[in-house]
Design an enzyme around this catalytic site. Sequence first.
Site, PDB file in Angstrom:
ATOM      1  N   HIS A  80       0.876  -1.175   0.000  1.00 30.14           N
ATOM      2  CA  HIS A  80       0.000   0.000   0.000  1.00 30.14           C
ATOM      3  C   HIS A  80       0.907   1.217   0.000  1.00 30.14           C
ATOM      4  O   HIS A  80       1.762   1.350   0.856  1.00 30.14           O
ATOM      5  CB  HIS A  80      -0.892   0.038   1.243  1.00 30.14           C
ATOM      6  CG  HIS A  80      -1.700  -1.205   1.416  1.00 30.14           C
ATOM      7  ND1 HIS A  80      -2.747  -1.525   0.598  1.00 30.14           N
ATOM      8  CD2 HIS A  80      -1.608  -2.203   2.317  1.00 30.14           C
ATOM      9  CE1 HIS A  80      -3.268  -2.674   0.993  1.00 30.14           C
ATOM     10  NE2 HIS A  80      -2.584  -3.110   2.029  1.00 30.14           N
ATOM     11  N   ALA A 144       1.075  -3.634  13.052  1.00 29.17           N
ATOM     12  CA  ALA A 144       0.649  -2.286  12.685  1.00 29.17           C
ATOM     13  C   ALA A 144       0.896  -1.315  13.830  1.00 29.17           C
ATOM     14  O   ALA A 144       0.628  -1.633  14.989  1.00 29.17           O
ATOM     15  CB  ALA A 144      -0.823  -2.287  12.308  1.00 29.17           C
TER      16      ALA A 144
END
Length: 171
Positions: A80, A144
């Site tokens: 991403h 994350a």
Amino acid sequence: MILYKLIREDLRTHREGLFSQGFWALFVYRLSHPRTKVRTPFIRVPYYIINRLMQKFIEISCGICLPETSVVGRRLNIEHFGSIIVHGRAVIGDDVILRQGVTIGNRSQGYPEEAPVIGNRVVIGAGAKVLGNVCVGDGAVIGANAVVVKDVPPGALAVGVPARIIERGVS
């Protein structure tokens, strides 16, 4: 490995193919990285100017800073795009996955040359920060938004702020 083969391999690694901003950032890196070995000023200076223009274009359009002085292995997958910063002295191994918002950089202004070494088959989650003179072992996973400021053993999971290491065994 021949540049052409590396670029073809990078293209196959990114699912979106030519539409992947991660591929374009890696493409510019692959074209720029050989400049670090050129010593002749007559060639090096124009190469530098063209390189800087291409890298700035990628930074502005894709939000990815991947300097030619860093060392990137094969099949890096920038899954991403956006807000990805890699230190100029960072080392990234083969088959690594980076997601949006990842920073691989130095820990403080007092030690600007310190940069992480990322092993092979490492997955770095969205928003994660790997800072300072740390080594991330092969097969490790950085969760994350984790902030990694110490070494991560091979196969381990690093989560939290600062990152807590959870041993999972070598993968």
